[in-house]
Design a protein around this motif. Structure first.
Motif, short mmCIF file in Angstrom:
data_model
loop_
_atom_site.label_atom_id
_atom_site.label_comp_id
_atom_site.label_asym_id
_atom_site.label_seq_id
_atom_site.Cartn_x
_atom_site.Cartn_y
_atom_site.Cartn_z
N LEU A 194 28.77 25.61 45.12
CA LEU A 194 29.15 26.38 43.94
C LEU A 194 30.48 27.10 44.17
N LEU A 195 30.65 27.68 45.34
CA LEU A 195 31.92 28.35 45.64
C LEU A 195 33.07 27.35 45.68
N ASP A 196 32.81 26.16 46.20
CA ASP A 196 33.84 25.12 46.19
C ASP A 196 34.19 24.71 44.76
N LEU A 197 33.15 24.53 43.91
CA LEU A 197 33.40 24.17 42.52
C LEU A 197 34.28 25.22 41.84
N ALA A 198 34.01 26.48 42.14
CA ALA A 198 34.77 27.56 41.51
C ALA A 198 36.11 27.79 42.18
N GLY A 199 36.39 27.08 43.27
CA GLY A 199 37.67 27.22 43.95
C GLY A 199 37.84 28.54 44.67
N VAL A 200 36.75 29.06 45.22
CA VAL A 200 36.79 30.37 45.88
C VAL A 200 37.35 30.23 47.29
N THR A 201 38.46 30.93 47.55
CA THR A 201 39.11 30.91 48.86
C THR A 201 39.62 32.32 49.18
N GLU A 202 40.45 32.42 50.20
CA GLU A 202 41.06 33.68 50.60
C GLU A 202 41.79 34.31 49.41
N GLY A 203 41.44 35.55 49.10
CA GLY A 203 42.13 36.29 48.04
C GLY A 203 41.60 36.07 46.64
N THR A 204 40.65 35.17 46.44
CA THR A 204 40.10 34.92 45.11
C THR A 204 39.41 36.17 44.57
N ARG A 205 39.69 36.50 43.33
CA ARG A 205 38.96 37.56 42.64
C ARG A 205 37.75 36.90 41.97
N LEU A 206 36.55 37.19 42.49
CA LEU A 206 35.34 36.50 42.05
C LEU A 206 34.41 37.46 41.35
N LEU A 207 33.93 37.06 40.18
CA LEU A 207 32.86 37.78 39.48
C LEU A 207 31.58 36.97 39.62
N GLU A 208 30.54 37.60 40.12
CA GLU A 208 29.22 36.97 40.18
C GLU A 208 28.31 37.66 39.18
N ARG A 219 28.62 35.36 51.36
CA ARG A 219 29.25 34.11 51.77
C ARG A 219 30.65 33.98 51.16
N ALA A 220 30.81 34.44 49.92
CA ALA A 220 32.13 34.40 49.28
C ALA A 220 33.10 35.36 49.96
N ALA A 221 32.61 36.55 50.28
CA ALA A 221 33.46 37.54 50.94
C ALA A 221 33.89 37.07 52.33
N ALA A 222 33.00 36.34 53.00
CA ALA A 222 33.34 35.80 54.31
C ALA A 222 34.47 34.78 54.22
N ARG A 223 34.66 34.20 53.03
CA ARG A 223 35.78 33.28 52.81
C ARG A 223 37.08 34.05 52.56
N GLY A 224 36.97 35.35 52.35
CA GLY A 224 38.15 36.15 52.06
C GLY A 224 38.28 36.55 50.61
N ALA A 225 37.23 36.23 49.80
CA ALA A 225 37.27 36.60 48.39
C ALA A 225 36.98 38.09 48.20
N HIS A 226 37.44 38.63 47.08
CA HIS A 226 37.10 39.98 46.66
C HIS A 226 36.06 39.84 45.55
#
Length: 422
Positions: A194-208, A219-226
């Motif tokens: 799911l994170l890959d589908l959403a393109g979540v990487t370092e610096g991504t601003r993610l709303l869950e 898991r998203a934060a460990a990728r560097g997302a906020h």
């Protein structure tokens, strides 16, 4: 599974509401005519199914297959005659019927859901089916109550049958049959997809939307997302905060006790796992517009959603079901068609990809159910009584049967938002 005689129903000793509004110990009163009609319809329906139905009066129904034992046929008929399929589940909670292989029996019934009731009676559905109570509408206040009913039962209860990730949604396995030691890795595989589908990487601003107990946010934060993640459950938020802090990621994760309609800001990506099922048909357009409004141009949203056939959704969308009464108040599963139509008619988003994983949910539910059944003493120690345990066992088996029969499915959606400035 017990085949003992039915016992009087009790409530959870701490708080009856938190125990799921147990069914009445005494079956409802019903007229002779209603009972006679119910008996005739059920005998006709069960008689042609691949089941072995053994009634306490010596009657045998079905053409062979998984066994169902009716310990109190009169109570069984009265509950179904008055409350329909809600009564069917309540009768199981009351111990009035059992099945040595509950999932197998329910899978047969789920596979014939569309034709169990004769067509003339189905056309009269609105006259006999229970209606959804107004109190369960998913208004902002109603949603808080509905979510609390399920998710604020007890974090310890969910920990009894979930793996160490505390992920309460379908996993994604490498192969079948799945085993308990593979479940945590399969949950991480699902989250990562799911994170890959959403393109979540370092610096991504993610709303869950829908925090659960925080594993996806971690898991998203460990990728560097906020990560900004929203929940309406106090119990879930408290434990998610602890888990994020233990992971050393509280500077990257903001957990808000907040309805999705109250979300603010703009995000590069949105992820929502098995949240739409709790939204309610009335608010599907609002939910998808929220995704649209919160997503930046060029952004991506990844959803995991349980779906059901469109014709069955239309037939039952105004009916009050056993699941809605006892497990998920206000919930309704969408169809694939309903999701796509709502996205098309109410947003600027586009459904770019859809993948189905129904068999994976059946295996996930099997592992949860087996774990729950094996740890009955732990459930009892938490203050949940036999009626609750039968209710929860029925819920897990009923859900598993839906996926095994193909009546239910689970989808991964990728929604994209075009960047018109380019």
């Amino acid at each position: 599974m017990t085949t003992a005689e039915p016992r009087a129903l009790t409530t959870r000793h701490e708080d009856a509401d938190r125990g799921g509004h147990p069914a009445p110990a005494t079956p409802p009163d019903a007229s002779w005519a209603r009972i006679a009609l119910t008996r005739a319809v059920l005998r006709g329906a069960l008689g042609r199914l691949p089941l072995q139905v053994r009634c306490d009066d010596g009657t045998r129904l079905g053409t062979g297959g998984p066994r169902v034992d009716l310990h109190d046929t009169d109570a069984f008929h009265r509950r179904i005659g008055v409350h329909g399929l809600v009564g069917f589940g309540e009768s199981y909670m009351a111990g009035e019927w059992d099945a040595p292989d509950l999932v197998a029996a329910l899978t047969v019934l789920a596979g014939h859901a569309a034709d169990l009731i004769p067509a003339p009676l189905q056309r009269l559905r609105r006259l006999w089916a229970l209606k959804q109570p107004d109190a369960q509408r998913n208004t902002p206040g109603g949603s808080r109550d509905n979510i609390s009913h399920h998710y604020d039962l007890s974090n310890d209860l969910f920990a009894v049958f979930l793996d160490e990730t505390l992920t309460y949604s379908s996993a994604l396995f490498r192969g079948f049959p799945a085993t308990w030691p593979t479940l945590a890795a399969a949950q991480h595989r699902k989250i990562d997809r799911l994170l890959d589908l959403a393109g979540v990487t370092e610096g991504t601003r993610l709303l869950e939307i829908g925090t659960g107990w925080g594993e996806l946010a971690i898991r998203a934060a460990a990728r560097g997302a906020h990560v900004t993640t929203l929940t309406l459950s106090h119990e879930q938020r408290d434990l998610a905060l602890e888990r994020v802090a233990r992971a050393g990621l509280d500077d990257r994760v903001d957990i808000r006790l907040c309805d999705y309609r109250e979300a603010e800001g703009t995000y590069d990506a949105v992820v929502s796992v098995e949240m739409i099922e709790a939204v309610g048909e009335e608010f599907w357009p609002v939910y998808f517009r929220t995704l649209d409004e919160r997503l930046a141009p060029g952004g991506r949203a990844a959803l995991q959603a349980i779906t059901m056939p469109h014709d069955r959704m239309l037939a039952g969308r105004h009916t009050h079901t056993w699941i809605q009464k006892y497990i998920f108040p206000g919930g309704l599963l969408p169809s694939v068609e309903a999701v796509e139509q709502t996205v098309r008619d109410h947003t600027r988003l586009r459904v770019t990809r859809r993948d189905a994983y129904g068999a994976h949910y059946a295996e996930t539910l099997r592992l949860w159910r087996e774990r729950f059944t094996a740890r009955t003493d732990d459930v009892d120690a938490l203050g949940f009584d036999e009626t609750f345990r039968r209710m929860w066992t029925f819920y897990l088996a009923y859900s598993e049967a839906g996926f095994r029969s193909g009546y239910l499915d689970v989808q991964h959606y990728l929604l994209t938002k075009e960047d018109l400035s380019r």
